[in-house]
Enzyme design. Sequence first.
Site, short mmCIF file in Angstrom:
data_model
loop_
_atom_site.label_atom_id
_atom_site.label_comp_id
_atom_site.label_asym_id
_atom_site.label_seq_id
_atom_site.Cartn_x
_atom_site.Cartn_y
_atom_site.Cartn_z
N GLN A 177 -4.76 3.12 18.03
CA GLN A 177 -4.43 2.64 19.37
C GLN A 177 -4.26 1.12 19.41
O GLN A 177 -3.57 0.59 20.28
CB GLN A 177 -5.50 3.06 20.38
CG GLN A 177 -5.57 4.57 20.61
CD GLN A 177 -6.78 4.97 21.43
OE1 GLN A 177 -7.69 4.17 21.65
NE2 GLN A 177 -6.82 6.21 21.86
N SER A 204 -5.29 8.39 12.18
CA SER A 204 -4.53 9.09 13.22
C SER A 204 -3.05 8.71 13.20
O SER A 204 -2.45 8.40 14.23
CB SER A 204 -5.13 8.81 14.61
OG SER A 204 -6.50 9.17 14.63
N GLU A 319 -9.51 13.75 15.73
CA GLU A 319 -9.95 14.35 16.99
C GLU A 319 -10.44 15.79 16.79
O GLU A 319 -11.19 16.32 17.59
CB GLU A 319 -8.81 14.35 18.02
CG GLU A 319 -8.44 12.98 18.54
CD GLU A 319 -9.46 12.45 19.53
OE1 GLU A 319 -10.02 13.24 20.30
OE2 GLU A 319 -9.71 11.24 19.52
N HIS A 346 -15.85 6.11 18.50
CA HIS A 346 -15.20 6.82 19.60
C HIS A 346 -16.15 6.86 20.81
O HIS A 346 -16.99 5.99 20.97
CB HIS A 346 -14.76 8.21 19.14
CG HIS A 346 -13.47 8.20 18.38
ND1 HIS A 346 -12.66 9.29 18.26
CD2 HIS A 346 -12.85 7.20 17.72
CE1 HIS A 346 -11.59 8.99 17.55
NE2 HIS A 346 -11.69 7.72 17.20
#
Length: 433
Positions: A177, A204, A319, A346
């Site tokens: 992100q 990711s 995830e 997280h």
Amino acid sequence: MGNLTATRPPQPWTAPTASDPVAAMLRLPGSKSMTARALVLSALAGGPSTLAGPLRARDTELMAAGLRGMGAHVSISDDERWLVRPHRLVGPAHVDVGLAGTVMRFAPPVAGLADGRITFDGDPHARTRPLGPLIGALRSLGVRIDVEGPGSLPLTVLGAGRVAGGEVVIDASASSQLVSGLLLAAPRFDRGVVVRHVGPPVPSAPHLRMTVQMLRAAGAAVDDTVADVWVVEPGPIAGRGWQIEPDLSGAVPFFAAALVTGGEVTLQGWPHSSAQPVERLRELLQRMGGEVTLTTDGLTVRGTGSVHGLEADLSDVSELTPALTALAMLADSPSRFTGVAHIRGHETDRIAALAREFTALGADLTESHDGLQIRPRPLRGGTFRTYADHRMAHAAAVAGLAVPGIEVDDVACTSKTMPEFPALWSAMVTGKS
């Protein structure tokens, strides 16, 4: 707007145990990742956009509220169709990030384009989530940022109505992100952006591919041909209609239920071409004993009556770690998951939390710095703490299919990404809606 705050009473929940194979056709809410990206791109576009089938949950409502606070016109009154009309971005405004990594990493670059003071803060644990590399990158691109703590929330962006842009080096090993946030706003920067990642691998990767795909779909010029380098040219972002896919990460616990019970679960409305890592999920579930097919009905997972252990690097699909950990504890052989050190940052330290809570139920788990080793043995019921983390509740639900008496301390944390989870899960297990 729904509940945007974390000040709600805990909602205890007994995870239902399955007495028969599950058989369910599910239509799940839209992808959180796609909804968040579509909202940001729409707020920065040159014309109006619509989001069809968006996710209505705490994370996406916070994103919509943050963009609205900065001046965008965001209407989410219709659950099935959201409307975004871009407008001049201005402060002062305050953005509540909650516990959402997408909001805390995607909205500050947008705030740099606003004219005025934009403050950011969130839930207490949000202040511990990695943000420093993004702050450093934005400063090097010409954004003024005041930070109270050591490179984390709370922070204030002193927007000047424009961002110079240019080249930036960032260590994004803590979260993809950190790169996606820069890329999404980059077409509006004066010189665009060249982002170079230096450090351990960016986790990711499918989420980064989703960012690039959606930027291109909105008319942006993006070059990602060189590994760990992303080039976004300055230029307009087009308003458009976004069709939000069902949330694949949210579907994984339901698919795991098919394996645990020897049943069958179909996720309706699944596209034949997806921005989400469906092929990787197919591979993992097949290795653990499932049969995965994609038909006109949707994406279907069938259990074969046994669950197999798995050794896998989950860095690209981290995830899935909590649900796969629960599945692995019910397997016929040991499992080892690696490549997920970043999930310690997280919603909670997921590696430590999974080890702690499942060990309390009698599991044999060993933490490593970047994953878990699981040696299956019989589990017992007991209280399972979620730490305000929706994925922890999902893991407890999967284990509860085979282990009576697992008491989740707060299932309401699933409202972060799927408020309907407890009702959908119970209906699947009991066969009653």
